[in-house]
Design a protein around this motif. Sequence first.
Motif, short mmCIF file in Angstrom:
data_model
loop_
_atom_site.label_atom_id
_atom_site.label_comp_id
_atom_site.label_asym_id
_atom_site.label_seq_id
_atom_site.Cartn_x
_atom_site.Cartn_y
_atom_site.Cartn_z
N ASP A 15 10.66 -28.37 33.90
CA ASP A 15 10.56 -28.59 32.68
C ASP A 15 11.75 -28.83 31.72
O ASP A 15 12.17 -27.12 31.57
CB ASP A 15 8.92 -28.29 31.83
CG ASP A 15 8.98 -28.97 30.84
OD1 ASP A 15 9.04 -30.10 30.76
OD2 ASP A 15 8.63 -28.43 29.96
N MET A 71 13.76 -41.21 33.01
CA MET A 71 14.17 -39.46 33.30
C MET A 71 15.71 -39.47 32.94
O MET A 71 16.18 -38.88 32.40
CB MET A 71 13.80 -38.77 34.68
CG MET A 71 14.44 -37.55 34.49
SD MET A 71 13.19 -36.52 36.05
CE MET A 71 14.12 -34.83 35.91
N TYR A 131 11.83 -35.25 26.06
CA TYR A 131 10.15 -35.03 26.16
C TYR A 131 10.13 -36.28 26.96
O TYR A 131 10.44 -36.73 27.46
CB TYR A 131 9.37 -35.78 25.22
CG TYR A 131 7.42 -36.99 25.10
CD1 TYR A 131 6.87 -35.58 24.53
CD2 TYR A 131 7.65 -37.64 24.94
CE1 TYR A 131 5.44 -35.82 24.97
CE2 TYR A 131 6.47 -38.62 25.49
CZ TYR A 131 5.73 -37.37 25.23
OH TYR A 131 4.48 -37.79 25.56
N GLY A 132 8.60 -35.86 28.61
CA GLY A 132 8.68 -36.66 29.69
C GLY A 132 9.79 -36.45 31.00
O GLY A 132 9.22 -37.16 31.38
N ARG A 134 17.17 -40.67 29.89
CA ARG A 134 16.66 -39.23 28.68
C ARG A 134 17.55 -38.17 28.29
O ARG A 134 17.58 -37.89 27.30
CB ARG A 134 15.38 -39.24 29.00
CG ARG A 134 14.36 -40.41 28.39
CD ARG A 134 13.18 -39.26 28.71
NE ARG A 134 11.22 -40.51 29.22
CZ ARG A 134 10.92 -40.85 27.70
NH1 ARG A 134 11.32 -40.89 26.64
NH2 ARG A 134 10.14 -41.87 28.19
N ASP A 179 9.14 -39.04 35.94
CA ASP A 179 9.68 -40.34 34.81
C ASP A 179 10.53 -41.65 34.65
O ASP A 179 11.22 -41.12 35.09
CB ASP A 179 9.76 -39.52 32.78
CG ASP A 179 9.43 -40.62 31.48
OD1 ASP A 179 10.93 -41.42 31.50
OD2 ASP A 179 8.65 -40.16 31.18
N SER A 205 12.44 -43.67 21.83
CA SER A 205 11.93 -44.52 21.69
C SER A 205 11.81 -45.88 22.10
O SER A 205 12.68 -46.36 21.10
CB SER A 205 10.91 -44.55 20.17
OG SER A 205 9.54 -45.65 20.73
N SER A 222 11.54 -30.97 19.68
CA SER A 222 11.47 -32.30 20.70
C SER A 222 12.54 -33.45 20.47
O SER A 222 12.62 -33.60 19.58
CB SER A 222 9.50 -32.98 20.83
OG SER A 222 9.24 -32.03 21.38
#
Length: 205
Positions: free
Chosen positions: A56, A85, A61-62, A88, A82, A139, A135
């Motif tokens: 993790d 991923m 996040y995600g 991000r 995700d 978005s 975090s």
Amino acid sequence: MRVVCRYFEEVYPGCTLEQLKDFVILPVYSSRLVSREFSQKAGSEEEYWFNTMQFDHPYVYGVSFDVLLSVGYDCAFFTDPDPYMADRLERYQRATVRAEDAVELAWQEFDARREAAGYPALDEADRSDYLIDVSFLVSYNEGTTCWSVDFYEYQAPYNDVKHEGNIVFEAEFDAFTGETLYAQVFPDTLHGEFIQLVDEQSEKP
């Protein structure tokens, strides 16, 4: 862990082995339960006895994945990532505002709002009275990349429980400019209200 290092970039295209250094390894969950679930999905009564690990990212996040390894059958399974991923993680690496910067911005915003409400300023020692959660959020609907920082009230010494009812401050900062996108102070926590009720009840004759 060697299997993860060997296949990480292949299983998750766009991600790099260097990024794997940021991940934390979470406690292994029940291998027997995983084995039974896999057997059911495979339509087999045999137990495969997987060794399981969860990886993790502590900030983004995600971004997490599980690995199931069967030594007996010489195979490994990685969970689907995700879909964003790689993007991000890439944004996280490019962000000019880092986690420690976001926390400092949060303290400044928290102090300013407390002082505006008439509360005394906090010193360095007072900061230890709060639990902090950080975090990195992306978005895609709103087109924002930001740091989310929450301060929680301690309920007891040496206690690290964080839940929504004990948030005293939350804020979001643009991950590239440091601009405050949102901030709010919550003067009353669930724990604080409970203590007040206990005190009121104790004072009754």
